[in-house]
Design a protein around this motif. Structure first.
Motif, PDB file in Angstrom:
ATOM      1  N   GLY A   1      59.749  50.492  16.860  1.00 34.21           N
ATOM      2  CA  GLY A   1      60.628  49.827  17.825  1.00 34.21           C
ATOM      3  C   GLY A   1      60.024  49.774  19.217  1.00 34.21           C
ATOM      4  O   GLY A   1      60.085  48.753  19.900  1.00 34.21           O
ATOM      5  N   ILE A   2      59.423  50.876  19.641  1.00 33.24           N
ATOM      6  CA  ILE A   2      58.789  50.911  20.953  1.00 33.24           C
ATOM      7  C   ILE A   2      57.642  49.903  21.010  1.00 33.24           C
ATOM      8  O   ILE A   2      57.490  49.180  21.994  1.00 33.24           O
ATOM      9  CB  ILE A   2      58.290  52.337  21.285  1.00 33.24           C
ATOM     10  CG1 ILE A   2      59.485  53.258  21.520  1.00 33.24           C
ATOM     11  CG2 ILE A   2      57.366  52.334  22.501  1.00 33.24           C
ATOM     12  CD1 ILE A   2      59.129  54.729  21.604  1.00 33.24           C
TER      13      ILE A   2
ATOM     14  N   ARG B   1      65.638  48.341  22.100  1.00 28.62           N
ATOM     15  CA  ARG B   1      64.790  48.517  20.929  1.00 28.62           C
ATOM     16  C   ARG B   1      65.451  47.921  19.682  1.00 28.62           C
ATOM     17  O   ARG B   1      64.814  47.243  18.881  1.00 28.62           O
ATOM     18  CB  ARG B   1      64.536  50.017  20.733  1.00 28.62           C
ATOM     19  CG  ARG B   1      63.282  50.359  20.047  1.00 28.62           C
ATOM     20  CD  ARG B   1      62.944  51.851  20.096  1.00 28.62           C
ATOM     21  NE  ARG B   1      63.999  52.801  20.306  1.00 28.62           N
ATOM     22  CZ  ARG B   1      64.766  53.310  19.347  1.00 28.62           C
ATOM     23  NH1 ARG B   1      64.620  52.939  18.107  1.00 28.62           N
ATOM     24  NH2 ARG B   1      65.684  54.209  19.649  1.00 28.62           N
TER      25      ARG B   1
END
Length: 122
Positions: free
Chosen positions: A48-49, A104
């Motif tokens: 997600g990051i 995110r």
């Protein structure tokens, strides 16, 4: 407002995404009131990051000063470091960054759907 579907008292976003994989019950409750919320497609925080980072780096995601809490979260989001100062996996004080987590979730969902999105967060 009690008993009314969400669409009767507010304009809903086109897509809502949120909550951990284990939080299906509240998504079901929101959906019952007319506010469907998708489960994030990717539970892995690191993936997600990476998605959010690449969206910023490729000028597909912009956050304006009208979202001070999100800006603060994104700027403060950091990894813990070991005794030698090397970054480790994870996010330091992760429980404090709800806005960044939300970002995110939605960026991940849009990326996974192949929308080719360009997002402006106001």
């Amino acid at each position: 407002m009690s008993g009314l579907p969400a669409s009767e008292w507010t304009r809903l976003p086109d897509v809502c995404v949120g909550g951990a994989k284990s939080e299906g019950q509240w998504r079901t409750e929101f959906a019952a009131m007319g506010w469907p919320i998708h489960q994030p497609d990717q539970p892995d925080v690191e993936i997600g990051i990476s998605r959010v980072y690449s969206s910023f780096a490729e000028d597909r995601l912009f956050v304006t000063e009208d979202c001070p809490m999100l800006l603060e979260d994104v700027q403060a989001y950091s990894r813990p470091v070991d005794d030698t100062g090397e970054p480790m996996e994870g996010i330091e004080d992760k429980d404090l960054f709800h806005s960044a987590d939300s970002l995110r979730y939605i960026v991940g969902w849009l990326e996974a759907k192949g929308t080719g999105f360009a997002a402006y967060v106001y």
